[in-house]
Design a protein around this motif. Structure first.
Motif, PDB file in Angstrom:
ATOM      1  N   ASP A 166      -6.728  -0.880  11.699  1.00 19.03           N
ATOM      2  CA  ASP A 166      -7.966  -0.344  11.474  1.00 19.03           C
ATOM      3  C   ASP A 166      -9.081  -1.256  10.738  1.00 19.03           C
ATOM      4  O   ASP A 166      -9.260  -1.038   9.656  1.00 19.03           O
ATOM      5  N   LYS A 167      -9.233  -2.154  11.405  1.00 19.13           N
ATOM      6  CA  LYS A 167      -9.920  -3.500  10.763  1.00 19.13           C
ATOM      7  C   LYS A 167     -11.573  -2.851  10.450  1.00 19.13           C
ATOM      8  O   LYS A 167     -12.027  -3.505   9.739  1.00 19.13           O
ATOM      9  N   GLU A 168     -11.952  -1.926  10.847  1.00 16.41           N
ATOM     10  CA  GLU A 168     -13.325  -1.439  10.610  1.00 16.41           C
ATOM     11  C   GLU A 168     -13.317  -0.775   9.330  1.00 16.41           C
ATOM     12  O   GLU A 168     -14.266  -0.562   8.657  1.00 16.41           O
ATOM     13  N   ASN A 169     -12.201  -0.373   8.842  1.00 15.12           N
ATOM     14  CA  ASN A 169     -12.090   0.305   7.541  1.00 15.12           C
ATOM     15  C   ASN A 169     -11.709  -0.477   6.395  1.00 15.12           C
ATOM     16  O   ASN A 169     -10.769  -0.694   6.159  1.00 15.12           O
ATOM     17  N   ALA A 170     -12.737  -0.773   5.647  1.00 19.28           N
ATOM     18  CA  ALA A 170     -12.734  -1.586   4.307  1.00 19.28           C
ATOM     19  C   ALA A 170     -11.981  -1.047   3.317  1.00 19.28           C
ATOM     20  O   ALA A 170     -11.138  -1.865   2.444  1.00 19.28           O
ATOM     21  N   ASN A 171     -11.643   0.050   3.248  1.00 22.04           N
ATOM     22  CA  ASN A 171     -10.599   0.731   2.297  1.00 22.04           C
ATOM     23  C   ASN A 171      -9.313   1.001   2.818  1.00 22.04           C
ATOM     24  O   ASN A 171      -8.404   1.958   2.138  1.00 22.04           O
ATOM     25  N   PHE A 172      -9.052   0.425   3.970  1.00 22.74           N
ATOM     26  CA  PHE A 172      -7.787   0.797   4.689  1.00 22.74           C
ATOM     27  C   PHE A 172      -6.470   0.785   3.782  1.00 22.74           C
ATOM     28  O   PHE A 172      -5.555   1.584   3.642  1.00 22.74           O
ATOM     29  N   ILE A 173      -6.251  -0.241   2.942  1.00 21.53           N
ATOM     30  CA  ILE A 173      -5.123  -0.591   2.286  1.00 21.53           C
ATOM     31  C   ILE A 173      -4.890   0.308   1.302  1.00 21.53           C
ATOM     32  O   ILE A 173      -3.813   0.970   0.884  1.00 21.53           O
ATOM     33  N   ASN A 174      -6.014   0.572   0.415  1.00 23.83           N
ATOM     34  CA  ASN A 174      -5.836   1.690  -0.541  1.00 23.83           C
ATOM     35  C   ASN A 174      -5.641   2.940  -0.048  1.00 23.83           C
ATOM     36  O   ASN A 174      -4.819   3.670  -0.552  1.00 23.83           O
ATOM     37  N   GLU A 175      -6.198   3.343   0.878  1.00 30.40           N
ATOM     38  CA  GLU A 175      -6.017   4.676   1.424  1.00 30.40           C
ATOM     39  C   GLU A 175      -4.460   4.883   1.872  1.00 30.40           C
ATOM     40  O   GLU A 175      -3.826   5.741   1.944  1.00 30.40           O
ATOM     41  N   LEU A 176      -3.946   3.670   2.735  1.00 32.41           N
ATOM     42  CA  LEU A 176      -2.416   3.438   3.127  1.00 32.41           C
ATOM     43  C   LEU A 176      -1.451   3.726   1.794  1.00 32.41           C
ATOM     44  O   LEU A 176      -0.741   4.648   2.006  1.00 32.41           O
ATOM     45  N   LYS A 177      -1.717   3.030   0.937  1.00 30.06           N
ATOM     46  CA  LYS A 177      -1.097   3.269  -0.233  1.00 30.06           C
ATOM     47  C   LYS A 177      -1.073   4.476  -0.786  1.00 30.06           C
ATOM     48  O   LYS A 177      -0.019   5.328  -1.419  1.00 30.06           O
ATOM     49  N   GLY A 178      -2.185   5.322  -0.847  1.00 25.23           N
ATOM     50  CA  GLY A 178      -2.315   6.622  -1.212  1.00 25.23           C
ATOM     51  C   GLY A 178      -1.343   7.740  -0.408  1.00 25.23           C
ATOM     52  O   GLY A 178      -0.772   8.760  -0.789  1.00 25.23           O
ATOM     53  N   ARG A 179      -1.531   7.187   0.732  1.00 23.44           N
ATOM     54  CA  ARG A 179      -0.682   8.346   1.896  1.00 23.44           C
ATOM     55  C   ARG A 179       0.667   8.093   1.728  1.00 23.44           C
ATOM     56  O   ARG A 179       1.591   8.911   1.623  1.00 23.44           O
ATOM     57  N   TRP A 180       1.351   6.955   1.296  1.00 23.13           N
ATOM     58  CA  TRP A 180       2.512   6.684   1.134  1.00 23.13           C
ATOM     59  C   TRP A 180       3.208   7.248  -0.280  1.00 23.13           C
ATOM     60  O   TRP A 180       4.010   7.968  -0.262  1.00 23.13           O
ATOM     61  N   GLN A 181       2.201   7.278  -1.326  1.00 26.72           N
ATOM     62  CA  GLN A 181       2.430   7.996  -2.514  1.00 26.72           C
ATOM     63  C   GLN A 181       2.612   9.562  -2.145  1.00 26.72           C
ATOM     64  O   GLN A 181       3.506  10.052  -2.824  1.00 26.72           O
ATOM     65  N   ASP A 182       1.759  10.051  -1.395  1.00 22.89           N
ATOM     66  CA  ASP A 182       1.718  11.503  -1.204  1.00 22.89           C
ATOM     67  C   ASP A 182       3.340  11.547  -0.233  1.00 22.89           C
ATOM     68  O   ASP A 182       4.045  12.785  -0.507  1.00 22.89           O
ATOM     69  N   PHE A 183       3.423  11.101   0.611  1.00 23.87           N
ATOM     70  CA  PHE A 183       4.635  11.003   1.404  1.00 23.87           C
ATOM     71  C   PHE A 183       5.916  11.055   0.605  1.00 23.87           C
ATOM     72  O   PHE A 183       6.604  11.772   0.861  1.00 23.87           O
ATOM     73  N   CYS A 184       6.140  10.048  -0.512  1.00 24.19           N
ATOM     74  CA  CYS A 184       7.102   9.928  -1.106  1.00 24.19           C
ATOM     75  C   CYS A 184       7.339  11.365  -2.016  1.00 24.19           C
ATOM     76  O   CYS A 184       8.602  11.545  -2.534  1.00 24.19           O
ATOM     77  N   GLN A 185       6.315  11.709  -2.661  1.00 21.38           N
ATOM     78  CA  GLN A 185       6.252  12.847  -3.183  1.00 21.38           C
ATOM     79  C   GLN A 185       6.943  14.135  -2.643  1.00 21.38           C
ATOM     80  O   GLN A 185       7.679  14.894  -2.993  1.00 21.38           O
ATOM     81  N   LYS A 186       6.507  14.114  -1.456  1.00 22.31           N
ATOM     82  CA  LYS A 186       6.918  15.365  -0.597  1.00 22.31           C
ATOM     83  C   LYS A 186       8.315  15.097  -0.120  1.00 22.31           C
ATOM     84  O   LYS A 186       9.251  15.821  -0.040  1.00 22.31           O
ATOM     85  N   VAL A 187       8.964  13.651   0.127  1.00 24.66           N
ATOM     86  CA  VAL A 187       9.976  13.548   0.344  1.00 24.66           C
ATOM     87  C   VAL A 187      11.055  13.638  -0.698  1.00 24.66           C
ATOM     88  O   VAL A 187      12.227  14.133  -0.672  1.00 24.66           O
ATOM     89  N   GLN A 188      10.408  13.566  -2.164  1.00 22.09           N
ATOM     90  CA  GLN A 188      11.542  13.827  -3.296  1.00 22.09           C
ATOM     91  C   GLN A 188      11.876  15.566  -3.239  1.00 22.09           C
ATOM     92  O   GLN A 188      13.270  15.733  -3.332  1.00 22.09           O
ATOM     93  N   PHE A 189      11.013  16.338  -2.817  1.00 28.12           N
ATOM     94  CA  PHE A 189      11.205  17.670  -2.605  1.00 28.12           C
ATOM     95  C   PHE A 189      12.133  17.905  -1.386  1.00 28.12           C
ATOM     96  O   PHE A 189      12.981  18.704  -1.439  1.00 28.12           O
TER      97      PHE A 189
END
Length: 424
Positions: free
Chosen positions: A245-268
């Motif tokens: 997604d080269k057009e999204n300047a905030n891609f890496i921050n959004e990606l890290k946020g999605r990973w954190q959400d995914f890990c929280q759900k994985v914990q449960f």
């Protein structure tokens, strides 16, 4: 672009333009670049280096023009002998009077190049003078194309148009790659300079890496030999950004946020499936390692890991035991995919038996994203024993669709169970 690099660009460009005019050897050999010539050069520079463009105005080259003109005022004039044997100097003030600096009057007609002004071998003195100026302008415009070594390397600008026609020219792409190699001969190449060149050279690089001319088992060595910058986690994450997604300047921050959400759900999810215990008294690094260990069992593949591997999690992470040497482990490792090797104080990311980079243990919380970035950057195939898990991360975290042939029964079953648990 840094102030130092910009100054080098302006200084070298004006020096070259002046040298071209003085090398003519005719009656105008001591004249200086004219307003149309400087304008044409300014336009050419911002076209070649988009990060120098002025934002929010029509003429995006005005600042570069102003800097070129200012540099011209500082060029030392040649001394001309007078009849009495003395030398007179052509002052900068005279040049300023001869060349008005009202940029508002400059338009596209200033850079118009007449390709053929000879009509039946006749021309007026006025047209001859204009021909001389336009000839100088053409030479000045060709300067950036013929002598790229006079131009410093650019810096990162996410607004640069990676898909502009000039960036796909093979000669231009070759120049970018050559400049990139020159940068890496330095001890500490500037990260932003390298990023901008990687932006500009993206299409040629992906064609090289994604081609079938390199065997997959040798691909990581060949790619890292050609692009040593990919030993840097930052550049690999930026490459993942360009691919997805080269057009999204905030891609890496959004990606890290999605990973954190995914890990929280994985914990449960792991506690619900009784493969994880509640993370009481564990720091974030320990939690992340525990999640990496159980992820292959939460999203299992039908293929078993190699016999010499303890379990499927060895395709993701290995925690070194006391006195265990990481190089010895890599030589004995039955898998060639990217892996995180965790020591008490740091992490090593390796591909095959080659250690690529090291980062602090605290960042192991993002370790899975680093692994995925290397899979994409090096164009590697998922190991069968964790193919389902990596496909889930690809679709749920990276938001990248998988091919229809990769919709295996184990993937469909895992996703159905996952969606049922999170209520989708």
């Amino acid at each position: 672009m840094s102030k130092e690099l910009r100054c080098r660009l302006i200084r070298n460009t004006m020096t070259s333009m002046t040298a071209i005019l003085r090398a003519k050897g005719d009656g105008e050999s001591h004249r200086y670049p004219s307003k149309p010539e400087i304008t044409a050069m300014a336009k050419r520079i911002v076209q070649y280096y988009p990060m120098l463009q002025d934002q929010g105005i029509k003429n995006t080259w005005v600042t570069v023009y102003t800097q070129l003109n200012k540099r011209l005022q500082n060029v030392r004039s040649p001394q001309k002998a007078t009849p009495d044997g003395r030398h007179s100097k052509s002052s900068a003030k005279r040049r300023r009077l001869d060349q008005p600096s009202d940029v508002e009057e400059m338009d596209s007609s200033d850079s118009t190049i007449i390709l053929d002004l000879s009509t039946e071998g006749r021309s007026s003195p006025e047209s001859a003078s204009k021909t001389s100026e336009l000839e100088g302008k053409r030479k000045a415009q060709n300067l950036l194309e013929e002598e790229p070594s006079t131009l410093p390397s650019p810096k990162t600008n996410k607004h640069a148009d990676i898909n502009s026609p000039d960036t796909h020219c093979p000669a231009t792409l070759a120049k970018h790659y050559k400049t990139l190699q020159t940068l890496f001969k330095r001890k500490n190449p500037n990260h932003q300079d390298v990023s901008q060149l990687l932006d500009l050279e993206f299409s040629a690089r992906r064609a090289f890496i994604d081609s079938n001319t390199i065997r997959e088992e040798d691909r990581h060595k060949k790619v890292l030999e050609a692009y040593p910058c990919f030993k840097d986690i930052g550049h690999v994450m930026e490459e993942l950004h360009r691919i997805l997604d080269k057009e999204n300047a905030n891609f890496i921050n959004e990606l890290k946020g999605r990973w954190q959400d995914f890990c929280q759900k994985v914990q449960f999810f792991g506690v619900w499936k009784k493969t994880l215990k509640p993370p009481m008294g564990m720091d974030k690094a320990e939690q992340a390692l525990e999640i990496l260990r159980v992820l292959p069992s939460l999203f299992p593949s039908t293929s078993a890991p190699p016999k010499r591997a303890r379990d499927a999690s060895e395709a993701l992470v290995h925690v070194l035991e006391d006195q265990e040497d990481p190089n010895t482990y890599l030589m004995k490792r039955p898998l060639s995919c990217p892996v995180l090797i965790v020591s008490p104080s740091s992490c090593i990311l390796a591909v095959g038996d080659v250690p690529i980079t090291t980062f602090p243990k605290d960042l192991v919380t993002e370790g899975a994203l680093y692994l995925m970035a290397y899979y994409y950057t090096l164009h590697l195939t998922y190991p069968k024993c964790v193919a389902t898990l990596l496909s889930v991360i690809q679709t749920e975290v990276l938001l990248d669709k998988i091919h229809e042939r990769d919709l295996t029964s184990s993937y469909k079953k895992s996703m159905a169970e996952w969606n049922a648990f999170i209520g989708q």
